[in-house]
Design a protein around this motif. Structure first.
Motif, mmCIF file in Angstrom:
data_model
loop_
_atom_site.group_PDB
_atom_site.id
_atom_site.type_symbol
_atom_site.label_atom_id
_atom_site.label_comp_id
_atom_site.label_asym_id
_atom_site.label_seq_id
_atom_site.Cartn_x
_atom_site.Cartn_y
_atom_site.Cartn_z
ATOM 1 N N ARG A 1 -8.942 0.399 4.982
ATOM 2 C CA ARG A 1 -8.391 1.653 3.894
ATOM 3 C C ARG A 1 -7.780 1.611 3.910
ATOM 4 N N PHE A 2 -6.267 1.819 4.434
ATOM 5 C CA PHE A 2 -5.635 1.929 4.013
ATOM 6 C C PHE A 2 -5.050 1.311 2.868
ATOM 7 N N VAL A 3 -4.535 0.177 3.274
ATOM 8 C CA VAL A 3 -4.059 -0.569 2.262
ATOM 9 C C VAL A 3 -4.812 -1.650 1.604
ATOM 10 N N GLY A 4 -5.947 -0.816 1.627
ATOM 11 C CA GLY A 4 -7.363 -1.530 -0.061
ATOM 12 C C GLY A 4 -7.273 -0.239 -1.474
ATOM 13 N N PRO A 5 -6.763 -0.640 -1.882
ATOM 14 C CA PRO A 5 -6.601 0.211 -3.259
ATOM 15 C C PRO A 5 -8.334 1.131 -3.498
ATOM 16 N N SER A 6 -8.580 1.926 -4.125
ATOM 17 C CA SER A 6 -9.573 2.716 -3.998
ATOM 18 C C SER A 6 -10.765 1.848 -5.624
ATOM 19 N N ILE A 7 -11.209 1.312 -4.706
ATOM 20 C CA ILE A 7 -12.956 1.170 -5.752
ATOM 21 C C ILE A 7 -13.259 2.099 -6.186
ATOM 22 N N ALA A 8 -13.181 3.218 -6.134
ATOM 23 C CA ALA A 8 -13.982 3.908 -7.178
ATOM 24 C C ALA A 8 -13.498 4.142 -8.047
ATOM 25 N N ALA B 1 1.166 -1.236 -0.046
ATOM 26 C CA ALA B 1 -0.148 -0.091 -0.173
ATOM 27 C C ALA B 1 1.116 0.745 0.272
ATOM 28 N N LEU B 2 1.582 1.490 0.872
ATOM 29 C CA LEU B 2 2.861 2.317 1.206
ATOM 30 C C LEU B 2 3.723 2.805 -0.075
ATOM 31 N N PHE B 3 3.749 1.508 -0.663
ATOM 32 C CA PHE B 3 4.039 1.328 -2.324
ATOM 33 C C PHE B 3 3.556 2.209 -3.549
ATOM 34 N N LEU B 4 2.248 1.510 -3.240
ATOM 35 C CA LEU B 4 1.488 1.944 -4.754
ATOM 36 C C LEU B 4 0.850 3.685 -4.698
#
Length: 361
Positions: free
Chosen positions: A277-284, A62-65
């Motif tokens: 919520r932090f580690v999950g990518p944006s669903i939107a 998540a930090l890298f992305l």
């Protein structure tokens, strides 16, 4: 020599009761005992290792992305238009925020706190809270009745059945009162909005011009306003009931387990929710990619239908077929990626927030 019971050393050596003096120490001892017990089992060691690897791996990804997304955004901004001069930025002022139509209609329905709409709204709120209290008591009575029935203690069961029958009377009355109060709030809101429409009719200097320029006046003034009032009251009930229920349950848990332990439990839920919520990518953003791919596929189909003769004359059917297949593959890939991400996100949320939250509680 023996030390006196009231000496400072004896007070220091007195065992700490869980939840009495040092809840943080008790929590640490519970966590330590849990880790030692799980570490003694092979399956427990595997589970703890999987937790650590998952936490480190997902957090690092998540930090890298996020860093890559920020770098791409900064590069896009650098390649875009030049920023405005400082003088222009200072001279430009933000316009006043306009009132939304929803707020404007609510202000018409609730002009002040002394109206009948606000009174019935207060009755509805109090009724929801009292009904939840009675429901909790009824659920307790049902549990006691089930226990007595399993033990076949008939005299005690008959007495508890009497208590249940008595508590059922206010429960039924409060349920009916909640529906009645909701109906009164809806009726009062609609009366005020409809009276506002009638006032506009009577005060209009040119009624034919006002009616012709307003569109479907009858539909908006009567049916739409009624549906708006019903939906607004349902939304208020849907928001108020969980808030009151959480407040009542929190007060009950506070009295049972103590404030420090309850705050620690809520702290775990807060941390777990923020982490997921932090580690999950944006669903939107992924949904936007799916919509963009679907739009390109639709554009290709529209192009084929619009320029069918030109494509046939130039014998470009094969090329258009390849373009259509490529757009379809892109849309299918984006949709599959979104579905897979939802599967992983829902699994992670359920495991971390729900099931591990039960362990934390």
């Amino acid at each position: 020599s023996f030390r006196r019971a009231g000496s400072p050393d004896a007070a220091l050596r007195r065992p700490v009761v869980c939840g009495e003096r040092a809840p943080s120490m008790a929590t640490c001892s519970v966590i330590g005992g849990l880790l030692r017990t799980w570490s003694d089992e092979p399956v427990g060691r595997i589970l703890l290792g999987a937790w650590a690897a998952t936490f480190v791996g997902i957090s690092s990804r998540a930090l890298f992305l996020r860093r890559r997304a920020k770098a791409a955004q900064a590069q896009a901004q650098a390649q875009g238009a030049a920023p405005k001069p400082a003088a222009d930025q200072c001279a430009t002022s933000k316009p006043a925020k306009a009132i939304t139509p929803f707020k404007r209609v609510l202000r018409l329905a609730f002009p002040n706190y002394s109206t009948s709409t606000m009174v019935w709204g207060g009755v509805l709120t109090v009724g929801i809270g009292v009904r939840l209290l009675v429901s909790i008591k009824l659920n307790t009575e049902i549990g006691v009745l089930g226990g007595l029935l399993a033990k076949r203690e008939w005299p005690a069961l008959y007495k508890r059945m009497l208590a249940y029958a008595l508590w059922a009377v206010p429960a039924s009355l409060l349920a009916a009162l909640q529906s009645y109060a909701a109906g009164q709030v809806t009726r009062s809101m609609r009366d005020r909005l409809t009276a506002r429409v009638h006032s506009g009719y009577s005060q209009s200097p040119s009624l034919p011009l006002a009616v012709s320029g307003a569109g479907e006046v009858v539909q908006r003034g009567l049916m739409d306003s009624k549906e708006f009032c019903v939906a607004a009251v349902h939304l208020y009930e849907a928001l108020t009931k969980p808030l009151i229920e959480v407040t009542l349950l929190s007060a009950t848990l506070w009295s049972m387990m103590g404030g420090a332990q309850l705050m620690q439990c809520y702290g775990f839920f807060f941390f777990a929710g923020c982490w997921t919520r932090f580690v999950g990518p944006s669903i939107a953003s992924m949904s936007a990619d799916v919509q963009a791919a679907e739009g390109k596929l639709l554009a290709h189909h529209s192009q084929v239908n619009e320029y069918a003769e030109e494509i046939a004359l130039s014998r470009g059917g094969a090329a258009e077929g390849v373009a259509l297949d490529s757009a379809l593959a892109r849309a299918s890939t984006c949709g599959a990626r979104l579905s897979l991400q939802r599967l992983l996100s829902e699994s992670l949320d359920s495991y971390v927030v729900r099931y591990l939250g039960i362990l934390a509680a």
